[in-house]
Structure formats: structure tokens, C-alpha cells
Scaffold this motif. Structure first.
Motif, PDB file in Angstrom:
ATOM      1  N   UNK A   3      -1.445 -17.226   2.647  1.00 35.25           N
ATOM      2  CA  UNK A   3      -0.371 -16.414   2.077  1.00 35.25           C
ATOM      3  C   UNK A   3      -0.512 -14.989   2.601  1.00 35.25           C
ATOM      4  N   UNK A   4       0.477 -14.190   2.369  1.00 41.09           N
ATOM      5  CA  UNK A   4       0.411 -12.776   2.750  1.00 41.09           C
ATOM      6  C   UNK A   4       0.137 -12.558   4.219  1.00 41.09           C
ATOM      7  N   UNK A   5      -0.825 -11.669   4.500  1.00 43.64           N
ATOM      8  CA  UNK A   5      -1.150 -11.300   5.881  1.00 43.64           C
ATOM      9  C   UNK A   5      -1.669 -12.489   6.697  1.00 43.64           C
ATOM     10  N   UNK A   6      -2.477 -13.355   6.068  1.00 39.58           N
ATOM     11  CA  UNK A   6      -3.020 -14.503   6.798  1.00 39.58           C
ATOM     12  C   UNK A   6      -1.885 -15.432   7.241  1.00 39.58           C
ATOM     13  N   UNK A   7      -0.939 -15.684   6.351  1.00 37.65           N
ATOM     14  CA  UNK A   7       0.204 -16.521   6.705  1.00 37.65           C
ATOM     15  C   UNK A   7       0.981 -15.903   7.863  1.00 37.65           C
ATOM     16  N   UNK A   8       1.231 -14.619   7.783  1.00 42.05           N
ATOM     17  CA  UNK A   8       1.975 -13.943   8.862  1.00 42.05           C
ATOM     18  C   UNK A   8       1.214 -14.001  10.174  1.00 42.05           C
ATOM     19  N   UNK A   9      -0.124 -13.840  10.135  1.00 43.58           N
ATOM     20  CA  UNK A   9      -0.938 -13.925  11.356  1.00 43.58           C
ATOM     21  C   UNK A   9      -0.866 -15.331  11.950  1.00 43.58           C
ATOM     22  N   UNK A  10      -0.984 -16.346  11.098  1.00 44.10           N
ATOM     23  CA  UNK A  10      -0.921 -17.728  11.573  1.00 44.10           C
ATOM     24  C   UNK A  10       0.448 -18.041  12.187  1.00 44.10           C
ATOM     25  N   UNK A  11       1.500 -17.652  11.504  1.00 46.25           N
ATOM     26  CA  UNK A  11       2.850 -17.889  12.030  1.00 46.25           C
ATOM     27  C   UNK A  11       3.061 -17.158  13.352  1.00 46.25           C
ATOM     28  N   UNK A  12       2.608 -15.912  13.436  1.00 46.15           N
ATOM     29  CA  UNK A  12       2.762 -15.142  14.671  1.00 46.15           C
ATOM     30  C   UNK A  12       2.004 -15.807  15.822  1.00 46.15           C
ATOM     31  N   UNK A  13       0.788 -16.291  15.533  1.00 44.72           N
ATOM     32  CA  UNK A  13      -0.009 -16.950  16.564  1.00 44.72           C
ATOM     33  C   UNK A  13       0.738 -18.159  17.126  1.00 44.72           C
ATOM     34  N   UNK A  14       1.222 -19.039  16.234  1.00 46.39           N
ATOM     35  CA  UNK A  14       1.874 -20.262  16.696  1.00 46.39           C
ATOM     36  C   UNK A  14       3.225 -20.000  17.324  1.00 46.39           C
ATOM     37  N   UNK A  15       3.939 -19.003  16.845  1.00 42.99           N
ATOM     38  CA  UNK A  15       5.210 -18.658  17.497  1.00 42.99           C
ATOM     39  C   UNK A  15       4.963 -18.204  18.923  1.00 42.99           C
ATOM     40  N   UNK A  16       3.933 -17.393  19.134  1.00 39.77           N
ATOM     41  CA  UNK A  16       3.618 -16.923  20.483  1.00 39.77           C
ATOM     42  C   UNK A  16       3.086 -18.071  21.340  1.00 39.77           C
ATOM     43  N   UNK A  17       2.177 -18.874  20.780  1.00 34.12           N
ATOM     44  CA  UNK A  17       1.580 -19.965  21.551  1.00 34.12           C
ATOM     45  C   UNK A  17       2.625 -20.989  21.986  1.00 34.12           C
ATOM     46  N   UNK A  18       3.630 -21.229  21.151  1.00 32.55           N
ATOM     47  CA  UNK A  18       4.629 -22.248  21.452  1.00 32.55           C
ATOM     48  C   UNK A  18       5.921 -21.681  22.031  1.00 32.55           C
TER      49      UNK A  18
END
Length: 142
Positions: free
Chosen positions: A46-61
Motif C-alpha cells: 500500500x502507499x509508497x510501496x504499492x506506487x514503487x511496485x506499480x512504477x517498476x512493472x510499468x517501466x519493465x513492461x
């Protein structure tokens, strides 16, 4: 059982518990329930961790193909039905032994080598240099 229900680790637990039940042994209470794990996961993701995870996968994919364009005997339906079938095949013991040897030589797992072969075959058949293969993992720390 589908992998979404269980994995290799949890099937071992299930079989151990079934054996104990058939032997008439009482099972100990569970210190942690699945709901506890789900709550920990929800709190962490949730929060910052969720945003970091989403950002990582959006960039990776980013730029990944939306689908693997394999040649088929029928056109792809406009609306996926997710109906399919399975093709069972048994690999020759010599082939598995040679693949395991390649894995040892490269410091890889047999799974990694087989996935690489699958990637190469799919890439060649589809005529695509870029493809995405998803692999479910347990990734449990408890």
C-alpha cells in the motif's frame, strides 16, 4: 489442483496433514492463518510501496507486445474466451539429462534452461524478438 490453489510447498503440507489425520494423530493448531498473511501483504502493498511496485512493472513492461502472435489454424477471437486445452508430452530421459547438464554448466536451474528453450521456440514461431512469459512464484517469507 490448479497452481492458484496450491504449490509444491503447500501440497507437501497437505499430504503430511492428511497422513496424520489418517493415522488418527491430532493436528497442532496453526500459529498463522492465511487471513494473517493476506493482512500482512495488504498492509505492505500500500502507499509508497504499492506506487514503487506499480512504477517498476510499468517501466519493465513498457513496450511489451500485448499478445504473442503465434500462427494458428483459426483467427484469434475478438473477445477472448480463455477456453483451451492441454497437450501432455513426456521428455526423453536423455533429453532431460542433457538439459540438466546445460543447467549445471551455466550455473542455472533446469527450470531456467527449459524456460529459455520455450522462449526461443515461441520467439521463432511467432517471428517476434520480444515476448513476455509470466511465472507464478510462492515468494513467501513465513
Amino acid at each position: 489442483m490448479h497452481h492458484i490453489v496450491s504449490d509444491g510447498w503447500s501440497v507437501g503440507v497437505l499430504l503430511r496433514d492428511l497422513e496424520a489425520a489418517y493415522d488418527g494423530r491430532e493436528l497442532p493448531g496453526l500459529a498463522v492463518q492465511y487471513a494473517d498473511y493476506a493482512a500482512w501483504q495488504r498492509d505492505w502493498l500500500s502507499g509508497d510501496v504499492l506506487e514503487e511496485q506499480l512504477a517498476y512493472w510499468r517501466e519493465a513492461l513498457q513496450g511489451a507486445p500485448p499478445a504473442l502472435d503465434l500462427p494458428t489454424d483459426r483467427p484469434r477471437p475478438a473477445v477472448p474466451s480463455h477456453r483451451g486445452t492441454q497437450l501432455a508430452a513426456v521428455l526423453d530421459a536423455d533429453v532431460v539429462s542433457r538439459l540438466a547438464g546445460v543447467a549445471r554448466e551455466r550455473g542455472a536451474t533446469l527450470f531456467g534452461v527449459v524456460q529459455s528453450v520455450l522462449s526461443a521456440v515461441l520467439s521463432r514461431r511467432a517471428g517476434q524478438d520480444d515476448l513476455v512469459i509470466g511465472v507464478p512464484v510462492a515468494n513467501r517469507s513465513r
